[in-house]
Design an enzyme around this catalytic site. Structure first.
Site, PDB file in Angstrom:
ATOM      1  N   GLY A 156      26.687  -8.895   3.564  1.00 14.38           N
ATOM      2  CA  GLY A 156      26.555  -9.775   2.641  1.00 14.38           C
ATOM      3  C   GLY A 156      25.617 -10.741   2.961  1.00 14.38           C
ATOM      4  O   GLY A 156      25.019 -10.867   4.156  1.00 14.38           O
ATOM      5  N   GLY A 158      23.545 -14.874   1.816  1.00 15.62           N
ATOM      6  CA  GLY A 158      23.307 -15.951   0.914  1.00 15.62           C
ATOM      7  C   GLY A 158      24.753 -16.642   0.866  1.00 15.62           C
ATOM      8  O   GLY A 158      24.995 -17.526  -0.197  1.00 15.62           O
ATOM      9  N   SER A 159      25.583 -16.551   1.965  1.00 19.64           N
ATOM     10  CA  SER A 159      26.938 -17.190   1.989  1.00 19.64           C
ATOM     11  C   SER A 159      27.663 -16.753   0.770  1.00 19.64           C
ATOM     12  O   SER A 159      28.705 -17.287   0.410  1.00 19.64           O
ATOM     13  CB  SER A 159      26.728 -18.833   1.705  1.00 19.64           C
ATOM     14  OG  SER A 159      26.198 -19.147   3.054  1.00 19.64           O
ATOM     15  N   GLY A 161      30.807 -15.040  -0.829  1.00 19.58           N
ATOM     16  CA  GLY A 161      32.107 -14.956  -0.280  1.00 19.58           C
ATOM     17  C   GLY A 161      32.588 -15.749   1.089  1.00 19.58           C
ATOM     18  O   GLY A 161      33.554 -15.174   1.497  1.00 19.58           O
ATOM     19  N   ARG A 281      15.051 -10.340   8.618  1.00 18.43           N
ATOM     20  CA  ARG A 281      14.040 -10.425   7.732  1.00 18.43           C
ATOM     21  C   ARG A 281      13.633 -12.029   7.700  1.00 18.43           C
ATOM     22  O   ARG A 281      14.114 -12.896   8.193  1.00 18.43           O
ATOM     23  CB  ARG A 281      14.499 -10.156   6.461  1.00 18.43           C
ATOM     24  CG  ARG A 281      15.878 -10.540   5.815  1.00 18.43           C
ATOM     25  CD  ARG A 281      16.046 -11.931   5.396  1.00 18.43           C
ATOM     26  NE  ARG A 281      17.373 -12.225   4.961  1.00 18.43           N
ATOM     27  CZ  ARG A 281      17.635 -13.769   4.983  1.00 18.43           C
ATOM     28  NH1 ARG A 281      16.754 -14.528   5.238  1.00 18.43           N
ATOM     29  NH2 ARG A 281      19.006 -13.831   4.674  1.00 18.43           N
TER      30      ARG A 281
END
Length: 406
Positions: A156, A158-159, A161, A281
């Site tokens: 995942g 973008g933090s 979960g 990235r």
């Protein structure tokens, strides 16, 4: 002669997608965005940038579309601003014999558990960690590591979960959230249970094997990890800078990530710099803007140069202190109004004001990057001055949210 095109797989409604398009145009390329839903990107419609609808989760479909575009354009390169598509980018680049990342390395890095294993094997300092598939695994992992812990999906960004759990009740609550259908998994549920590494937070912005800059960041109050503020460059001693840079470069060797941009998150703990996460990235917006303001290095442009096979120029042209403050909703509800952005933009020293939401937008806080409804960036020769400018601009922006139950 065919027009030279840069292919962008997906974009970002609130991130760097538009920056890539603008940089491609400045370099003389025709940018084409491939997206499963081009309408989700307001900037595509606003400026009539070319976009093609295609199933971006299907590699064969992307290969066919790029082949079709190759009949009209001279495709100079293929890339994306999103981590979720970066392994696919590597596969596309290999298929078309274009410069790009190693897809195997990207896939290993994007699996946080595999990333942890590789870093540990190389002796890179990381938090203690365990992998859990169910509630019983989580409980035993927490018992071994000790509270507090961070629970996060093994895959995942973008933090999403991710939560700090300080006691058994919070562990049980978040485990239930992750496993009982409230969190969307793109694969079978795998939870990473990590020691909470405590200390100042830093980010290393890297291109190739060169650390371009190191920034300092702060999150909003726990238990979630929503970025509140980030400053480039971080105020570090020469020794601190060297140690963070050395640890960051050791990550690249461990993960075989010598090509292209990386963003590495670290905390300075009692045992020095500890790696929290390696992102294979370019750091998302507004990191590229901060680096450009601080050092005069345009990471997006230099990334595109790599993508088309040119040598990037990472020479620093000036030195400023640049900082961003996120605008974060304080409640759920309907956004009645938001204003003051034009006044904030007019403040001397403000480089950019960006609002991600419009009036009448439903606000539902998620405890991740989606809670940010905008940001303000400022820059000046000193940290003190930059912070004053930033606060002055932020104070000019206000909004009203009516709770849903009113």
């Amino acid at each position: 002669m065919a027009t030279r095109a840069l292919i962008l797989v997906e974009g970002s409604p609130t991130g760097s997608g538009l920056l890539f398009i603008q940089a491609a145009q400045r370099l003389g390329f025709h940018p084409i965005t491939l997206s499963s839903d081009p309408a989700q990107y307001d900037y595509l419609a606003a400026e009539t940038y070319e976009a093609v609808r295609v199933d971006t989760s299907n590699l064969d479909a992307l290969i066919r579309e790029c082949s079709d575009l190759g009949a009209t354009y001279d495709i100079a390169g293929i890339t994306s601003s999103l981590e979720a598509f970066y392994a696919t980018i590597g596969k596309l680049c290999r298929h078309f014999n274009l410069p790009g990342p190693n897809p195997t390395s990207i896939e290993r890095c994007c699996d946080k558990f595999v990333q942890r294993q590789l870093l540990a094997e190389a002796g890179v300092p990381i938090p203690a960690y365990r992998l859990a598939a169910d509630g019983k695994d989580v409980e035993s992992s927490v018992a071994e590591i000790g509270l507090p812990v961070v629970l996060k999906p093994a895959v995942g960004a973008g933090s999403v979960g991710v939560r700090l759990c300080r006691d058994a009740d919070e562990v049980a609550e978040h485990t239930s959230y992750l496993l009982d259908g409230k969190h969307t998994w793109g694969c079978s549920p795998r939870i990473l249970v990590e020691e909470f590494a405590q200390g100042p937070l830093y980010f290393a912005a890297i291109m190739g094997n060169e650390v371009v800059g190191i920034g300092a960041a702060e999150y909003d109050p726990p238990p979630h990890f929503v970025f509140r503020e980030c400053t480039f460059p971080a105020l570090l001693t020469d020794d601190e800078h060297e140690r963070i840079a050395d640890v960051s470069l050791s990550c690249l060797r461990a993960l075989d990530l010598g090509w292209g941009p990386k963003s590495i998150e670290l905390r300075w703990t009692k045992r020095g710099p500890v790696v929290i996460e390696v992102n294979p990235r370019l750091g998302g917006a507004p990191t590229p803007q901060l680096v450009k303001l601080a050092y005069g290095v345009d990471l997006v442009t230099q990334h595109i140069k790599l993508v088309i096979g040119d040598e990037p120029n990472l020479q620093k042209r000036h030195s400023q202190i640049a900082a961003v403050r996120s605008l974060i909703a304080d409640r759920d509800g309907t956004l009645d109004w938001i204003d003051g952005d034009s006044r904030a933009t007019a403040v001397s020293g403000v480089a950019e004001v960006k609002l991600h939401v419009k009036p009448k937008t439903p606000i539902v806080r998620k405890g991740d990057y989606r809670d940010r409804i905008g940001y303000v960036i400022a820059a000046s020769p000193t940290l003190a001055r930059t912070k004053v400018i930033l606060q002055r601009a932020v104070n000019l922006i206000s909004w009203s949210i009516t709770p849903f139950d009113v």
